[in-house]
Scaffold this active site. Structure first.
Site, mmCIF file in Angstrom:
data_model
loop_
_atom_site.group_PDB
_atom_site.id
_atom_site.type_symbol
_atom_site.label_atom_id
_atom_site.label_comp_id
_atom_site.label_asym_id
_atom_site.label_seq_id
_atom_site.Cartn_x
_atom_site.Cartn_y
_atom_site.Cartn_z
ATOM 1 N N ASN A 103 24.723 10.144 37.381
ATOM 2 C CA ASN A 103 23.484 9.972 38.150
ATOM 3 C C ASN A 103 23.694 8.951 39.260
ATOM 4 O OD1 ASN A 103 21.525 11.735 37.304
ATOM 5 N ND2 ASN A 103 20.850 10.434 35.610
ATOM 6 N N SER A 129 21.526 18.405 35.405
ATOM 7 C CA SER A 129 20.287 18.159 34.671
ATOM 8 C C SER A 129 20.196 19.007 33.416
ATOM 9 C CB SER A 129 19.069 18.451 35.551
ATOM 10 O OG SER A 129 17.884 18.243 34.802
ATOM 11 N N GLY A 130 19.476 18.481 32.459
ATOM 12 C CA GLY A 130 19.273 19.230 31.224
ATOM 13 C C GLY A 130 19.644 18.400 30.009
ATOM 14 N N LYS A 184 19.107 16.139 43.132
ATOM 15 C CA LYS A 184 18.939 15.736 41.722
ATOM 16 C C LYS A 184 17.935 14.576 41.620
ATOM 17 C CE LYS A 184 19.839 15.274 37.238
ATOM 18 N NZ LYS A 184 19.594 13.944 36.801
ATOM 19 N N HIS A 187 14.548 15.989 42.041
ATOM 20 C CA HIS A 187 14.247 16.679 40.775
ATOM 21 C C HIS A 187 13.689 15.679 39.764
ATOM 22 C CE1 HIS A 187 15.449 17.371 36.593
ATOM 23 N NE2 HIS A 187 15.233 18.655 36.799
ATOM 24 N N ASN A 188 14.369 14.538 39.628
ATOM 25 C CA ASN A 188 13.913 13.531 38.665
ATOM 26 C C ASN A 188 12.559 12.945 39.069
ATOM 27 O OD1 ASN A 188 16.455 14.008 37.638
ATOM 28 N ND2 ASN A 188 16.810 11.893 37.098
ATOM 29 N N GLU A 191 10.053 15.308 38.057
ATOM 30 C CA GLU A 191 9.954 15.204 36.590
ATOM 31 C C GLU A 191 9.004 14.056 36.199
ATOM 32 O OE1 GLU A 191 13.891 15.018 34.685
ATOM 33 O OE2 GLU A 191 13.130 13.315 33.546
ATOM 34 N N HIS A 452 -1.042 -2.085 70.261
ATOM 35 C CA HIS A 452 -0.075 -1.062 69.841
ATOM 36 C C HIS A 452 -0.290 0.282 70.529
ATOM 37 C CE1 HIS A 452 1.872 -3.634 67.021
ATOM 38 N NE2 HIS A 452 0.761 -3.864 66.345
HETATM 39 P P1 NBP Z 1 27.351 6.663 29.680
HETATM 40 O O1 NBP Z 1 26.564 6.565 30.922
HETATM 41 O O2 NBP Z 1 26.860 5.964 28.467
HETATM 42 O O3 NBP Z 1 28.848 6.146 29.990
HETATM 43 C C1 NBP Z 1 29.811 6.061 28.965
HETATM 44 C C2 NBP Z 1 31.150 6.554 29.463
HETATM 45 O O4 NBP Z 1 31.592 5.777 30.586
HETATM 46 C C3 NBP Z 1 32.224 6.375 28.386
HETATM 47 O O5 NBP Z 1 33.091 7.477 28.462
HETATM 48 C C4 NBP Z 1 32.904 5.082 28.816
HETATM 49 O O6 NBP Z 1 34.217 4.957 28.336
HETATM 50 C C5 NBP Z 1 32.915 5.278 30.302
HETATM 51 N N1 NBP Z 1 33.205 4.059 31.076
HETATM 52 C C6 NBP Z 1 32.491 2.945 31.262
HETATM 53 BR BR1 NBP Z 1 30.866 2.600 30.457
HETATM 54 N N2 NBP Z 1 33.083 2.048 32.060
HETATM 55 C C7 NBP Z 1 34.252 2.608 32.392
HETATM 56 C C8 NBP Z 1 35.318 2.188 33.213
HETATM 57 N N3 NBP Z 1 35.266 1.029 33.857
HETATM 58 N N4 NBP Z 1 36.396 2.991 33.314
HETATM 59 C C9 NBP Z 1 36.426 4.167 32.680
HETATM 60 N N5 NBP Z 1 35.424 4.653 31.910
HETATM 61 C C10 NBP Z 1 34.346 3.881 31.765
HETATM 62 O O7 NBP Z 1 27.620 8.206 29.308
HETATM 63 P P2 NBP Z 1 26.623 9.472 29.325
HETATM 64 O O8 NBP Z 1 25.288 9.152 28.740
HETATM 65 O O9 NBP Z 1 27.425 10.586 28.763
HETATM 66 O O10 NBP Z 1 26.381 9.752 30.886
HETATM 67 C C11 NBP Z 1 27.453 9.985 31.792
HETATM 68 C C12 NBP Z 1 26.891 10.098 33.187
HETATM 69 O O11 NBP Z 1 26.011 11.220 33.239
HETATM 70 C C13 NBP Z 1 26.062 8.896 33.641
HETATM 71 O O12 NBP Z 1 26.263 8.668 35.010
HETATM 72 C C14 NBP Z 1 24.643 9.332 33.397
HETATM 73 O O13 NBP Z 1 23.725 8.673 34.243
HETATM 74 C C15 NBP Z 1 24.733 10.808 33.716
HETATM 75 N N6 NBP Z 1 23.724 11.669 33.109
HETATM 76 C C16 NBP Z 1 23.301 11.446 31.843
HETATM 77 C C17 NBP Z 1 22.348 12.286 31.278
HETATM 78 C C18 NBP Z 1 21.893 12.071 29.866
HETATM 79 O O14 NBP Z 1 20.964 12.799 29.437
HETATM 80 N N7 NBP Z 1 22.488 11.155 29.113
HETATM 81 C C19 NBP Z 1 21.863 13.370 32.007
HETATM 82 C C20 NBP Z 1 22.344 13.596 33.287
HETATM 83 C C21 NBP Z 1 23.290 12.733 33.818
HETATM 84 P P3 NBP Z 1 34.503 4.172 26.944
HETATM 85 O O15 NBP Z 1 34.298 5.186 25.874
HETATM 86 O O16 NBP Z 1 35.904 3.725 27.060
HETATM 87 O O17 NBP Z 1 33.520 3.033 26.874
#
Ligand code: NBP
Length: 476
Positions: A103, A129-130, A184, A187-188, A191, A452
């Site tokens: 995001n 999304s989803g 996106k 979209h949010n 939402e 103005h």
């Molecule tokens: P998180 O946003 O919780 O991120 C965790 C991941 O980031 C882990 O794989 C972690 O590795 C890695 N990471 C971090 Br923290 N710092 C790092 C670094 N310096 N170098 C390498 N890897 C690093 O995961 P998520 O909830 O799966 O979301 C992922 C992305 O998708 C985010 O940007 C989020 O905003 C977006 N998103 C999420 C959703 C949702 O519903 N959750 C929906 C749509 C988009 P580690 O395991 O080594 O700590």
């Protein structure tokens, strides 16, 4: 040994589910996570989903990708994303692609795309999304980036995306650099607005009409079979029908009434202010969450500030009135979101097709809704519409709904039930259709205190009145 069609970096909930989705669609997927245990966990638990190539080192991960290499990043937005991009870019070659599915703020995506373009690497910022369920079973995917990168990447993303009821993939290249993340973000924002409007409908029916959650659950379920058919209405019925196991009370009554936010609603409003687009529905929804969480102010006001507390004579038709008010307000919220995308096209030199946006939100994403078919048809039928509300089908819907809409907003005011979403949407509708607005008076005030200037309705030109002198008018 370059075998993988695509790679995923970051195997938390989103990344691992996307990797599994790719694998289930027959793609060979390279997987890498900073903490290797998570990679091992994915393979141990879901290795049977398809063909994975796990790597402990990033260099091995990159080496396992077919050319042009495609690495999708699903890590925490912000610094982590920058760090991973830099490490990948050092190992990649011109023509390769880095896809950021996190995001990200679209301005960061523009910055990253420009920097990587200098190095010959395609950067594709894409909205996904989803939630986690969508990532696994078919998300709505909103990619930006170069047309060249989409040629080989597009078919892979389209394969794993949700499919609209007519079978079309909910994934389309929306434009260069930040276009995908911008869409996106909007979209949010929509939402947020949609959820606030549903919340207001619930509050009116609960506090205003005294209907209990179990009954409300049935009402929302029924609404979900008509014009309001959507994921958010469907889950509203589920939440309202749920009973808390510990207390036996309706679940909605045991949840603290303070709405959280991760920031995308706020971004949408901030950018809308910069672009000068009135996204009042999204703004009110974002502020309503802030008000709910403003505990200091609420604690200081409850029991101190007086007013009616829900009791008011309601018309027989109230439940259906609320349904119609909700539908009309929802249409306004979407209309405003599309206006924001159109404004971004002008500002950033994009050419995002509004019909394509509506089409790819039809399945897989949180705002998926039956009426997106109508919105898609409206923009495709006339891409030059000045506002979605001017599409004949939507003009008809809001015209037919407006008596009910006005009754609901009046009743809410009388009953002291806050409906910032419904009220702002109706005010926007009335603002748009007014032949004359009080902006004329504001222009007079601005000319009075700040010289103005103003324009006249009867002559071309720019004018100023000598307010502190003889009040004569000069043409500038
Ligand atoms: P998180 O946003 O919780 O991120 C965790 C991941 O980031 C882990 O794989 C972690 O590795 C890695 N990471 C971090 Br923290 N710092 C790092 C670094 N310096 N170098 C390498 N890897 C690093 O995961 P998520 O909830 O799966 O979301 C992922 C992305 O998708 C985010 O940007 C989020 O905003 C977006 N998103 C999420 C959703 C949702 O519903 N959750 C929906 C749509 C988009 P580690 O395991 O080594 O700590």
């Amino acid at each position: 040994m370059r075998t993988a069609d695509i790679g995923v970096v970051g195997l938390a909930v989103m990344g691992s589910n996307l990797a599994r989705n790719f694998a289930r669609h027959g793609f060979t997927v390279a997987v890498y996570n900073r903490t290797y245990a998570k990679t091992q966990e994915l393979i141990a638990e879901h290795g049977g989903d398809g063909d994975f190539v796990p790597s402990e080192e990033l260099a091995d991960f990159v080496a396992s990708l077919k050319r042009p290499r495609k690495a999708m990043i699903m890590v925490q937005a912000g610094k982590a994303t920058d760090a991973v991009i830099e490490s990948l870019a050092e190992l990649m070659e011109p023509g390769d692609m880095i896809i950021d599915g996190g995001n990200a703020h679209f301005e960061n995506t523009r910055r990253r795309e420009a920097a990587l373009r200098e190095r010959g690497i395609h950067f594709v910022g894409t909205g996904v999304s989803g939630g986690e369920e969508g990532a696994l079973n078919g998300p709505s995917i909103m990619p930006g980036g170069s047309a060249e990168s989409y040629e080989s990447l597009g078919p892979i993303l389209e394969a794993i995306s949700a499919k609209a009821p007519d079978g079309t993939p909910c994934c389309t290249r929306l434009g260069p650099d930040g276009a995908g993340h911008f869409v996106k973000m909007v979209h949010n924002g929509i939402e947020y607005s949609d959820m606030q409007l549903i919340g207001e409908a619930y509050d009116l029916l609960r506090r205003g009409a005294g209907i209990e959650p179990t009954e409300l659950s049935k009402i929302f379920s029924e609404w979900n079979t008509g014009d309001l058919d959507s994921y958010l209405i469907e889950i509203t019925a589920e939440v309202l029908g749920h009973t808390d196991a510990a207390t036996g009370k309706p679940f909605v009554d045991v949840v603290l009434d303070q709405a959280g936010q991760k920031g995308t609603g706020r971004w949408t409003v901030q950018i809308a202010l910069d672009l000068g687009v009135p996204v009042t529905g999204i703004a009110e929804a974002t502020f309503a969450r802030a008000l709910s969480s403003g505990t200091r102010q609420r604690e200081g006001a409850v029991g101190v500030l007086s007013g009616p507390d829900g009791g008011v004579d309601l018309p027989e038709s109230f439940v259906d009135d609320v349904r119609q008010a909700l539908y009309a307000s929802k249409i306004v919220a979407y209309a405003q979101g599309f206006d924001q995308i159109a404004a971004a096209n002008a500002e950033f030199g994009w050419d995002i097709d509004l019909g394509s946006c509506a089409a790819l939100w039809r399945s897989g994403c949180i705002i998926r809704a039956g009426f997106l078919d109508k919105i898609t048809a409206a923009w495709r039928g006339n891409p030059g519409l000045p506002t979605l509300l001017a599409a004949p089908e939507f003009t008809k819907i809001v015209t037919e709904a407006q008596d009910a809409w006005r009754r609901v907003v009046s009743a809410a005011v009388q009953a002291g039930i806050p409906t910032p979403g419904f009220s702002a949407a109706l005010a926007y509708y009335d603002g748009l259709r007014s032949k004359r607005l009080p902006a004329a008076l504001i222009q007079g005030q601005r000319d009075f205190f700040g010289a103005h200037t103003y324009k006249r309705v009867d002559r071309e030109g720019t004018f100023h009145t000598e307010w502190s002198g003889d009040r004569s008018e000069t043409e500038l």
